[in-house]
Design a protein around this motif. Structure first.
Motif, short mmCIF file in Angstrom:
data_model
loop_
_atom_site.label_atom_id
_atom_site.label_comp_id
_atom_site.label_asym_id
_atom_site.label_seq_id
_atom_site.Cartn_x
_atom_site.Cartn_y
_atom_site.Cartn_z
N UNK A 1 19.47 44.32 46.33
CA UNK A 1 18.27 43.42 46.33
C UNK A 1 17.97 42.82 44.78
N UNK A 2 19.10 42.73 43.91
CA UNK A 2 18.88 42.27 42.64
C UNK A 2 18.43 40.53 42.78
N UNK A 3 17.42 40.29 42.39
CA UNK A 3 17.03 39.06 42.38
C UNK A 3 16.75 38.39 41.04
N UNK A 4 16.55 39.41 39.78
CA UNK A 4 16.09 38.87 38.52
C UNK A 4 17.01 39.84 37.48
N UNK A 5 17.84 38.92 36.83
CA UNK A 5 18.54 39.73 35.86
C UNK A 5 18.32 39.26 34.47
N UNK B 1 32.97 39.34 40.23
CA UNK B 1 32.94 40.59 39.99
C UNK B 1 31.69 41.45 39.54
N UNK B 2 31.21 40.82 38.48
CA UNK B 2 29.91 41.33 37.77
C UNK B 2 28.97 41.02 38.87
N UNK B 3 28.76 40.27 39.82
CA UNK B 3 27.45 39.78 40.45
C UNK B 3 27.72 40.90 41.47
N UNK B 4 28.96 41.18 42.16
CA UNK B 4 29.10 42.25 43.11
C UNK B 4 28.68 43.61 42.41
N UNK B 5 28.91 43.94 41.13
CA UNK B 5 28.72 45.31 40.64
C UNK B 5 27.20 45.26 40.60
N UNK B 6 26.47 44.28 40.26
CA UNK B 6 24.87 44.37 40.18
C UNK B 6 24.60 44.88 41.50
N UNK B 7 25.12 44.46 42.52
CA UNK B 7 24.63 44.89 43.91
C UNK B 7 24.40 46.03 44.42
N UNK B 8 25.16 47.02 43.60
CA UNK B 8 25.23 48.34 43.84
C UNK B 8 23.73 48.98 43.40
N UNK B 9 23.12 48.35 42.69
CA UNK B 9 21.81 49.17 42.06
C UNK B 9 20.61 48.74 42.96
N UNK C 1 18.70 44.89 33.81
CA UNK C 1 19.01 44.32 32.51
C UNK C 1 20.52 44.47 32.19
N UNK C 2 21.05 43.43 31.76
CA UNK C 2 22.67 43.51 31.45
C UNK C 2 22.61 43.44 29.84
N UNK D 1 22.48 32.42 42.85
CA UNK D 1 20.84 32.40 43.24
C UNK D 1 20.15 33.62 42.88
N UNK D 2 20.44 33.88 41.62
CA UNK D 2 19.46 34.75 41.05
C UNK D 2 18.84 34.19 39.97
N UNK D 3 17.46 34.71 39.57
CA UNK D 3 16.84 34.18 38.36
C UNK D 3 17.25 34.99 37.21
N UNK D 4 17.24 34.20 36.11
CA UNK D 4 17.85 34.92 34.83
C UNK D 4 16.89 34.55 33.55
N UNK D 5 16.99 35.26 32.69
CA UNK D 5 16.48 35.18 31.51
C UNK D 5 17.64 35.65 30.45
#
Length: 271
Positions: free
Chosen positions: A3-7, A263-271, A143-144, A38-42
């Protein structure tokens, strides 16, 4: 999970503000790619003195600036600036301070010697990013961190900012590269990095204040690790593989063809 929406991207380098490099290119392309998914970023980076403010149309964000951070018993004004990347439809925020980021180079002098105050600059940058995000009232899910100057952020997030509602649900992904500072940092790095919530034990590795020990602290307090370079320090890679965290290995082909963004986007979804 999933449920990662903001990165929030925190970078040492972003092209075109600094010359092209593996870190700078990913710093430029990855946020755009994640936003397109479709993620919000800063995005944040330091405002090095070599960045032409007029050419890149940087301007100060008054509502975010105006606080002081105490580094080594000295008050340091925190200035936040912003610029737009119209093609990417994104903005980049810059952490600035006259003492730390006005010189015409990023981390080393004309002879390639690391600046003596790089440790203080890392402390200021990490705290500056987190304080600016608090002022934004923008709560990231993840946060990346990319580049050695970001390496205190995982520790600060987990030990000092975890009770803040802006960061209470936030996870950290750390990308590691071959950019570690070769010379030791200031001998008093650990004491200058100590902020409320952190202990001397948390910073014990910095009693030997090397770039690899700073990276190990970052890894220990992250939730996931990405090996972003094929030339990462072997000792550091082995250390990361030995801790119980999700780890994404370096994939040269994916970096070259751009599929690493998925790949990174899928990796984020683990958290």
């Amino acid at each position: 999970m999933g449920d990662i929406k903001r990165v929030l991207f925190v970078n040492s380098e972003i092209f075109p503000y600094l010359p092209e490099s593996p870190i700078a290119n990913i710093g430029r392309q990855l946020p755009q790619g994640i936003q397109e998914r479709k993620k919000e970023i800063r995005s944040f980076m330091p405002r090095y003195g070599c960045i032409n403010e007029r050419k890149n149309q940087l301007h100060e964000v008054i509502r975010l600036s105006g606080m002081n951070l105490i580094i080594g018993d000295v008050d340091r004004p925190l200035i936040i600036k912003v610029a737009s990347l119209p093609v990417a439809r994104t903005q980049v925020y810059f952490i600035d301070n006259e003492d730390y980021f006005q010189r015409k180079a990023s981390f080393t002098d004309a002879d390639g010697v690391s600046f003596a105050d790089n440790a203080e600059r890392a402390v200021f940058f990490a705290r500056g990013v987190l304080e600016a995000v608090k002022k934004m009232r923008w709560a990231p899910d993840l946060i990346h961190c990319q580049g050695w100057i970001t390496h205190l952020i995982p520790l600060y997030l987990k030990k000092s900012y975890y009770n803040d509602p802006i960061f209470s649900s936030c996870r950290v992904v750390l990308s590691l590269y071959d950019d570690l500072q070769k010379e030791p940092f200031q001998a008093d790095f650990a004491s200058k990095a100590l902020i409320p919530g952190c202990t001397q034990e948390d910073l014990a590795l910095l009693e030997n204040p090397t770039g690899i020990n700073l990276a190990k602290i970052a890894a220990q307090y992250s939730d996931g690790i990405i090996l972003g370079s094929e030339n990462c320090d072997p000792e550091l890679c082995d250390f990361c593989r030995g801790i119980d965290l999700p780890l994404l290995e370096y994939n040269k082909e994916a970096i070259e063809n751009g599929s690493y963004i998925d790949d990174y986007n899928q990796f984020y979804e683990q958290f």
